[in-house]
Design a protein around this motif. Structure first.
Motif, mmCIF file in Angstrom:
data_model
loop_
_atom_site.group_PDB
_atom_site.id
_atom_site.type_symbol
_atom_site.label_atom_id
_atom_site.label_comp_id
_atom_site.label_asym_id
_atom_site.label_seq_id
_atom_site.Cartn_x
_atom_site.Cartn_y
_atom_site.Cartn_z
ATOM 1 N N TYR A 185 -13.137 88.581 -43.709
ATOM 2 C CA TYR A 185 -11.716 88.892 -43.608
ATOM 3 C C TYR A 185 -11.493 90.304 -43.080
ATOM 4 C CZ TYR A 185 -10.866 84.469 -45.748
ATOM 5 O OH TYR A 185 -10.819 83.124 -45.981
ATOM 6 N N GLU A 186 -12.588 91.003 -42.782
ATOM 7 C CA GLU A 186 -12.482 92.308 -42.143
ATOM 8 C C GLU A 186 -12.429 92.099 -40.636
ATOM 9 O OE1 GLU A 186 -15.193 95.358 -43.397
ATOM 10 O OE2 GLU A 186 -15.583 94.263 -45.239
ATOM 11 N N ALA A 187 -11.597 92.863 -39.964
ATOM 12 C CA ALA A 187 -11.465 92.728 -38.510
ATOM 13 C C ALA A 187 -12.791 93.043 -37.829
ATOM 14 C CB ALA A 187 -10.377 93.661 -38.006
ATOM 15 N N ASP A 188 -13.132 92.246 -36.840
ATOM 16 C CA ASP A 188 -14.301 92.463 -35.986
ATOM 17 C C ASP A 188 -15.636 92.475 -36.719
ATOM 18 O OD1 ASP A 188 -12.601 92.664 -33.785
ATOM 19 O OD2 ASP A 188 -12.385 94.821 -34.030
ATOM 20 N N VAL A 189 -15.728 91.840 -37.878
ATOM 21 C CA VAL A 189 -17.003 91.765 -38.574
ATOM 22 C C VAL A 189 -17.345 90.298 -38.774
ATOM 23 C CG1 VAL A 189 -18.304 92.383 -40.642
ATOM 24 C CG2 VAL A 189 -16.587 93.950 -39.748
ATOM 25 N N ASN A 190 -18.288 89.810 -37.987
ATOM 26 C CA ASN A 190 -18.731 88.425 -38.076
ATOM 27 C C ASN A 190 -20.253 88.413 -37.975
ATOM 28 O OD1 ASN A 190 -16.040 87.019 -37.904
ATOM 29 N ND2 ASN A 190 -15.989 88.269 -36.059
ATOM 30 N N TRP A 191 -20.909 87.747 -38.918
ATOM 31 C CA TRP A 191 -22.359 87.727 -38.955
ATOM 32 C C TRP A 191 -22.869 86.339 -38.618
ATOM 33 C CZ3 TRP A 191 -24.148 92.400 -38.944
ATOM 34 C CH2 TRP A 191 -23.421 93.406 -39.564
ATOM 35 N N ARG A 192 -23.736 86.268 -37.624
ATOM 36 C CA ARG A 192 -24.293 84.985 -37.215
ATOM 37 C C ARG A 192 -25.254 84.488 -38.286
ATOM 38 N NH1 ARG A 192 -27.716 82.767 -32.545
ATOM 39 N NH2 ARG A 192 -26.606 80.821 -32.207
ATOM 40 N N LEU A 193 -25.099 83.234 -38.663
ATOM 41 C CA LEU A 193 -26.001 82.635 -39.646
ATOM 42 C C LEU A 193 -27.354 82.379 -38.988
ATOM 43 C CD1 LEU A 193 -23.719 80.050 -41.450
ATOM 44 C CD2 LEU A 193 -24.919 81.951 -42.502
ATOM 45 N N SER A 194 -28.409 82.855 -39.599
ATOM 46 C CA SER A 194 -29.744 82.615 -39.051
ATOM 47 C C SER A 194 -30.279 81.250 -39.502
ATOM 48 C CB SER A 194 -30.705 83.731 -39.458
ATOM 49 O OG SER A 194 -30.772 83.840 -40.858
ATOM 50 N N GLN A 195 -29.713 80.720 -40.579
ATOM 51 C CA GLN A 195 -30.125 79.403 -41.065
ATOM 52 C C GLN A 195 -29.420 78.313 -40.253
ATOM 53 O OE1 GLN A 195 -28.629 81.693 -43.036
ATOM 54 N NE2 GLN A 195 -30.275 82.450 -44.310
ATOM 55 N N GLU A 196 -30.066 77.180 -40.156
ATOM 56 C CA GLU A 196 -29.480 76.049 -39.442
ATOM 57 C C GLU A 196 -28.454 75.352 -40.339
ATOM 58 O OE1 GLU A 196 -30.767 71.769 -37.494
ATOM 59 O OE2 GLU A 196 -32.312 73.158 -38.170
ATOM 60 N N VAL A 197 -27.228 75.279 -39.844
ATOM 61 C CA VAL A 197 -26.175 74.571 -40.571
ATOM 62 C C VAL A 197 -26.386 73.078 -40.365
ATOM 63 C CG1 VAL A 197 -23.683 74.153 -40.713
ATOM 64 C CG2 VAL A 197 -24.553 76.490 -40.402
ATOM 65 N N THR A 198 -26.360 72.330 -41.466
ATOM 66 C CA THR A 198 -26.586 70.883 -41.389
ATOM 67 C C THR A 198 -25.304 70.077 -41.566
ATOM 68 O OG1 THR A 198 -27.084 70.773 -43.750
ATOM 69 C CG2 THR A 198 -28.948 71.100 -42.234
ATOM 70 N N HIS A 199 -24.366 70.617 -42.372
ATOM 71 C CA HIS A 199 -23.130 69.902 -42.680
ATOM 72 C C HIS A 199 -21.984 70.892 -42.825
ATOM 73 C CE1 HIS A 199 -26.241 67.062 -43.906
ATOM 74 N NE2 HIS A 199 -25.337 66.113 -43.779
ATOM 75 N N TRP A 200 -20.784 70.372 -42.768
ATOM 76 C CA TRP A 200 -19.591 71.202 -42.964
ATOM 77 C C TRP A 200 -18.475 70.335 -43.520
ATOM 78 C CZ3 TRP A 200 -14.995 70.312 -40.303
ATOM 79 C CH2 TRP A 200 -15.070 69.397 -39.238
ATOM 80 N N MET A 201 -17.474 70.996 -44.084
ATOM 81 C CA MET A 201 -16.256 70.294 -44.510
ATOM 82 C C MET A 201 -15.079 71.257 -44.378
ATOM 83 S SD MET A 201 -16.166 70.141 -48.696
ATOM 84 C CE MET A 201 -17.681 69.270 -48.925
ATOM 85 N N PRO A 202 -13.879 70.716 -44.140
ATOM 86 C CA PRO A 202 -12.700 71.581 -44.056
ATOM 87 C C PRO A 202 -12.495 72.329 -45.366
ATOM 88 C CG PRO A 202 -12.184 69.357 -43.308
ATOM 89 C CD PRO A 202 -13.555 69.305 -43.930
ATOM 90 N N LEU A 203 -11.888 73.483 -45.276
ATOM 91 C CA LEU A 203 -11.513 74.213 -46.487
ATOM 92 C C LEU A 203 -10.454 73.410 -47.239
ATOM 93 C CD1 LEU A 203 -11.174 77.872 -45.152
ATOM 94 C CD2 LEU A 203 -12.995 76.955 -46.605
ATOM 95 N N PRO A 204 -10.512 73.409 -48.551
ATOM 96 C CA PRO A 204 -9.480 72.686 -49.300
ATOM 97 C C PRO A 204 -8.135 73.382 -49.125
ATOM 98 C CG PRO A 204 -10.952 73.863 -50.782
ATOM 99 C CD PRO A 204 -11.502 74.029 -49.403
ATOM 100 N N SER A 205 -7.087 72.595 -49.108
ATOM 101 C CA SER A 205 -5.756 73.197 -49.011
ATOM 102 C C SER A 205 -5.352 73.747 -50.377
ATOM 103 C CB SER A 205 -4.736 72.177 -48.524
ATOM 104 O OG SER A 205 -4.682 71.089 -49.426
ATOM 105 N N VAL A 206 -4.648 74.848 -50.343
ATOM 106 C CA VAL A 206 -4.216 75.506 -51.569
ATOM 107 C C VAL A 206 -2.706 75.509 -51.593
ATOM 108 C CG1 VAL A 206 -4.263 77.627 -52.907
ATOM 109 C CG2 VAL A 206 -6.265 76.955 -51.582
ATOM 110 N N ASN A 207 -2.140 74.928 -52.628
ATOM 111 C CA ASN A 207 -0.693 74.917 -52.765
ATOM 112 C C ASN A 207 -0.282 76.036 -53.713
ATOM 113 O OD1 ASN A 207 -0.355 72.657 -51.151
ATOM 114 N ND2 ASN A 207 -0.802 71.283 -52.876
ATOM 115 N N MET A 208 0.480 76.972 -53.175
ATOM 116 C CA MET A 208 0.972 78.085 -53.997
ATOM 117 C C MET A 208 2.343 77.717 -54.525
ATOM 118 S SD MET A 208 -1.551 80.201 -53.711
ATOM 119 C CE MET A 208 -0.966 81.780 -54.230
ATOM 120 N N VAL A 209 2.545 77.871 -55.805
ATOM 121 C CA VAL A 209 3.815 77.534 -56.427
ATOM 122 C C VAL A 209 4.602 78.785 -56.703
ATOM 123 C CG1 VAL A 209 4.910 76.424 -58.383
ATOM 124 C CG2 VAL A 209 2.797 75.515 -57.443
#
Length: 103
Positions: free
Chosen positions: A79-103
């Motif tokens: 969440y810091e600007a211009d700071v992104n680290w490449r994962l050295s591990q092989e990603v095998t799976h992914w899923m969307p982030l869960p939606s968050v409902n703010m009340v």
């Protein structure tokens, strides 16, 4: 939500998702891990727009457009600007982030 294999489908470029990958410890134990990450498809994001200046010139150079593209792959989200680290591990799976409902 269920895990989606990267062999079946990849998320949209720069879509924040939960990525699953395998870490091998120093004593050869295999541990599944997950982290919030983004996938960058080849030649879709300019390096100057995504990476900080410490990584300038490390991307894929496009001679016709005279620019560097961010190296394609998976990056842990920050969440810091211009700071992104490449994962050295092989990603095998992914899923969307869960939606968050703010009340």
């Amino acid at each position: 939500m269920e895990w989606i294999s990267v062999k079946d489908k990849l998320p949209k470029t720069q879509q924040r998702v939960i990525a699953r990958f395998i870490v091998t410890t120093f004593d050869d134990k295999v541990i599944p891990k997950s982290s919030v990450a983004e996938y960058i498809a080849p030649r879709t994001v300019l390096e100057e727009d995504y990476m900080n200046e410490d990584f300038a010139g490390e991307g894929d150079y496009d001679e016709q457009k005279d620019c560097f593209w961010t190296v394609s792959g998976w990056y842990e989200s920050s969440y810091e600007a211009d700071v992104n680290w490449r994962l050295s591990q092989e990603v095998t799976h992914w899923m969307p982030l869960p939606s968050v409902n703010m009340v």
